[in-house]
Scaffold this motif. Structure first.
Motif, PDB file in Angstrom:
ATOM      1  N   GLN A   4       0.855  -1.181   0.000  1.00 35.27           N
ATOM      2  CA  GLN A   4       0.000   0.000   0.000  1.00 35.27           C
ATOM      3  C   GLN A   4       0.899   1.242   0.000  1.00 35.27           C
ATOM      4  OE1 GLN A   4      -3.123  -0.058   2.885  1.00 35.27           O
ATOM      5  NE2 GLN A   4      -3.714   2.079   2.540  1.00 35.27           N
ATOM      6  N   GLU A 185      -5.900  -0.580  -7.559  1.00 37.34           N
ATOM      7  CA  GLU A 185      -5.360  -1.886  -7.196  1.00 37.34           C
ATOM      8  C   GLU A 185      -4.623  -2.419  -8.415  1.00 37.34           C
ATOM      9  OE1 GLU A 185      -8.706  -4.203  -5.949  1.00 37.34           O
ATOM     10  OE2 GLU A 185      -8.785  -3.300  -3.952  1.00 37.34           O
ATOM     11  N   THR A 208      -1.787  -1.577  -3.670  1.00 37.36           N
ATOM     12  CA  THR A 208      -2.792  -0.522  -3.592  1.00 37.36           C
ATOM     13  C   THR A 208      -2.085   0.829  -3.636  1.00 37.36           C
ATOM     14  OG1 THR A 208      -4.306  -1.890  -2.309  1.00 37.36           O
ATOM     15  CG2 THR A 208      -4.605   0.482  -2.185  1.00 37.36           C
TER      16      THR A 208
END
Length: 835
Positions: A4, A185, A208
């Motif tokens: 992320q 994503e 992400t």
């Protein structure tokens, strides 16, 4: 590894590593870069590494200059030597026309603080005796650039990025992109080597990211397919060869002489630089093919194509004549690899069409030169919301997905490649993939001598030459001075000032905006008052920084029904911004419907003192004599009228500053309307008029043009358009507009220039004491004042009527004076004339 991040950069070449570095430097502390193979394994590894400052584009020149300056700082920051040899760049000319090109460029370079000097053939020979100069007219010489090791500079930027917290992962391929509504994503596959090939493993990871940047180089078509968009970034073969040692060059260096500059022999379509006692010769030849139109084969890694010596034979022989001492040098090595191109040679840098937080950095034909500056300015766009220079000329949406295809891109990219060293006339029109988009009246106009220009795929008349003109008439008419087309444009401009002219403006971008939320939305979206029903207004949509993003003519057809007209060259650029802004405000303002109706409506602009007389001949009305009068059809109003059997949405406005109307008509009726108007105009001497005359006429009225005077580096107040800004209401970008103030100011100048040349709108402006104070953004000839005219930006205190300035044209300073706004008919009496 993280899964992320704030920003994910896809692609580990020079461009990708620069973007990652500059995002981190700009303050984003959560950046990741992934590369499917090794860093530099794409075009970066086989690039020649030249760093040319020479460029005709204002934005691209800034990008290249930043790169050259930035690369010189990398070793101090990272400890890695980027291999920058600051040897200079010698760009030679065999003809006066080539020198004219360099002089136009040089004035542009001055506006970007790029240094240069002029050299005579004798001075070249004195400095570098190995160069044969007998056929030369001269040269322009940059002392600050040279060449760099592409792999070394990429690794240095990568190290700098890591030092600033960027994670870099190799052997990780992006295979799918999914927008959730708040973030991306990105499904990635880990790659493994097997038998010399790079293959996909069974291991995948989903990353992400709030923002994604693609810098995928030769893999741009694969990227486009995954994103569901189109982009004309397709590689073309580029060859350079390494020659064996040149004995005379070896002696030259052993005697303690400095390394030769990069030698650019433009008229022989080649460049050369020293390489370990020999020469590297690079070529931009005719016939180099596009590659990987549908994607790069999985088997292609850091590979090359077979050398085609026949294709480069002429340039190879020319090198032996330019540097005779290398004539006996053999061929040591060759590199024929894919370099990504776009149809105009500028990269695709900016937001992806139709997508949120997806940024493109693709199509770099001069990727090493542009990498540093691209990272810097793109990081500004992403982090701050806007760059300090106008990046619109590089925006990916300048090629609309409505008409741009793979075949178009491949053929235009091949053409762009072979035009690297073909003279870059400001009035050039390249022929490949044309005609493509034609309005119905195209054939009629061509039969009447139309010489067409290319605007967003459309064929649009630039001027009307002789009816019996040969096929290559326009090509032979081009010049850096007043070309053969010039007198035709003069005659057309006079026709509108003195009689009546008809202009094909079908290429205009047109949108319908309607629905319950339309009025509130457009009131917020634009900075001027909205017109009343049946009236029109000129207005601007601003960036978040208060600068000009788009210019619109808004026609209000109903309480919540609007017809928006904007520049023809920027259809998808405008559409994307409009749609995204409406989507963001739909919940607040209510339902907003947006339709792109560009191809549904043709447009003829009729203008001149006799334009009303022509329309009276064909208008169907109970009282034709008064139907077009000021009382029934006032200036800045719109009405539905009938011309013969053609229904027309007529707008009382004229970009030329004369009495006139825009006639928006169903495009399927265009030929009928053309014939009707042509016949009616015969007894009034109506003349067909092209875009060049129109461009001159609008400057006589000080009408700003988007992409010239209007752009993302200046506010409407700096464009000196306060009458189109309503500070009593709230609108997008207002706070920044007010906060910015007026840093520079647009003005119109009348110029006592050379007898055989006019400015093109790229020239530097000087005070009488020789201090550079601004630049032109438009230029041309005024039939009203019988001298050159231009528009540009200077310091506010100089944008005052009567201020004496100088304009750099053909390497000389010419007298200019700031004139009043709208020097032709400043009171708009001709526009409002009654009848």
């Amino acid at each position: 590894m993280k899964t992320q991040v704030k920003a994910l950069v896809v692609g580990g070449g020079a461009v990708g590593t620069s973007i990652a570095y500059h995002l981190a430097k700009a303050g984003w502390d959560d950046v990741m870069l992934i590369e499917r193979d090794e860093l530099t394994s794409g075009s970066t590894w086989h690039a020649a590494g030249l760093l040319p400052l020479f460029n005709m584009s204002y934005a691209t020149t800034h990008i290249h200059k930043y790169s050259v300056d930035f690369y010189k700082t990398l070793e101090e920051e990272t400890g890695l030597n980027a291999g920058f040899a600051v040897v200079g760049n010698l760009r030679m000319a065999q003809t006066q026309e080539r020198m004219d090109e360099y002089m136009l460029y040089a004035s542009t370079a001055e506006t970007c603080d790029v240094d240069y000097e002029w050299l005579t053939p004798e001075q070249i020979k004195e400095r570098w005796p190995l160069i044969e100069t007998g056929d030369l007219k001269g040269a322009i010489y940059h002392t600050e650039d040279g060449y760099i090791n592409p792999a070394d500079v990429t690794q240095a930027m990568a190290k700098g990025a890591r030092q600033r917290g960027v994670e870099i992962h190799r052997k990780l391929q992006a295979d799918a992109f999914h927008w959730t509504g708040t973030h991306w994503e990105v499904t990635c596959t880990k790659m493994v080597e097997k038998g010399g090939n790079l293959i996909e493993s069974d291991e995948q990871v989903v990353i992400t990211a709030e923002h994604v940047v693609t810098a995928s180089g030769n893999h741009a078509q694969r990227t486009a397919k995954m994103l569901g968009i189109k982009m004309p970034a397709i590689p073309v073969e580029h060859t350079f060869i390494v020659m064996d040692q040149d004995p005379e060059l070896v002696k030259w260096r052993e005697a303690g002489n400095p390394e030769h500059p990069v030698i650019r022999d433009a008229d022989n379509e080649s460049y050369a630089r020293e390489e370990r006692g020999g020469w590297i010769l690079g070529i931009y030849e005719h016939g180099a093919p596009a590659r990987f139109e549908h994607g790069v084969p999985d088997s292609f890694r850091a590979d090359l194509f077979p050398l085609d010596l026949d294709r480069i034979a002429d340039q190879y022989m020319a090198m032996a004549e330019r540097v005779p001492s290398c004539a006996e040098s053999g061929l040591k090595d060759d590199f024929n690899g894919p370099i990504c191109y776009t149809p105009d040679g500028n990269p695709l840098v900016g937001p992806a069409p139709g997508l949120r937080n997806m940024w493109l950095a693709e199509g770099f034909s001069f990727g090493i030169t542009a990498a540093g500056g691209t990272g810097y300015y793109l990081a500004q766009m992403m982090v701050d919301g806007e760059a300090e220079i106008d990046m619109a000329s590089l925006d990916p949406k300048r090629y609309s997905s409505n008409w741009m295809t793979t075949e178009f891109a491949a053929r235009k990219n091949e053409e762009c490649y072979e035009h690297v060293y073909i003279l870059h006339h400001p009035d050039e029109e390249r022929p490949a993939a044309r005609p493509l988009r034609t309005a119905p009246a195209y054939d009629r106009q061509k039969a009447r001598g139309a010489q067409f220009g290319w605007v967003n795929g459309w064929e649009r008349p630039n001027y009307f030459g002789p009816v019996d003109a040969p096929e290559n008439f326009d090509e032979e008419s081009r010049s850096f001075r007043r070309g053969k087309w010039w007198q035709h444009a003069v005659d057309e401009a006079k026709a509108i000032r003195e009689g009546v002219g008809l202009i094909d403006a079908t290429a205009f971008t047109k949108h319908v905006v309607k629905g319950p939320g339309a009025t509130q939305f457009l009131d917020w979206f634009t900075c001027n008052k909205l017109p009343k029903v049946g009236r029109i207004n000129l207005t601007y949509a601003l960036t978040a920084f208060g600068t000009t993003r788009t210019e619109y003519t808004i026609v209000r057809n109903g309480e919540n029904n609007y017809y928006l007209v904007s520049a023809g060259a920027w259809s998808e650029y405008d559409a994307d911004f409009l749609r995204k802004a409406a989507e963001d405000k739909m919940e607040e303002f209510g339902y907003i419907e947006i339709q792109d109706v560009t191809t549904q409506w043709g447009v003829f602009a009729i203008a001149g003192p006799k334009s009303r007389d022509v329309l009276k001949e064909v208008i169907v009305d109970a009282d034709p004599e008064t139907a077009l009068s000021n009382k029934r059809f006032p200036w800045l109003s719109a009405r539905q009228i009938e011309l013969g059997m053609c229904p027309v949405n007529a707008i009382r406005v004229a970009y030329t500053g004369e009495l006139g109307w825009e006639l928006h008509h169903p495009i399927e009726m265009q030929n009928y309307l053309f014939d009707l108007l042509e016949k009616a105009g015969e007894k009034h001497g109506m003349k067909l008029v092209g875009a060049r005359a129109q461009n001159w006429l609008r400057q006589e009225k000080s009408y700003r043009a988007f992409g010239n005077e209007l752009g993302r580096d200046a506010t409407p107040l700096e464009a000196d358009l306060p009458r189109f800004v309503d500070l009593e209401k709230d609108f997008h970008g207002k706070d920044k507009l007010v906060e910015t103030g007026v840093r520079v100011k647009c003005c119109t100048l009348l110029i006592d220039g050379p007898e055989d040349a006019d400015p093109w709108g790229r020239e530097a402006l000087y005070a009488e004491d020789g201090t550079r104070v601004g630049r032109l953004t438009s230029g041309g000839y005024s039939v009203a004042f019988e001298k050159s005219i231009g528009m540009g930006y200077v310091k506010p205190e100089m944008a005052v009527e009567g201020t004496k300035l100088k304009v750099k044209i053909q390497d000389k300073l010419w007298d200019a004076v700031v004139t009043c706004d709208s020097p032709y008919d400043p009171k708009n009496e001709t526009i409002r004339v009654n009848g």
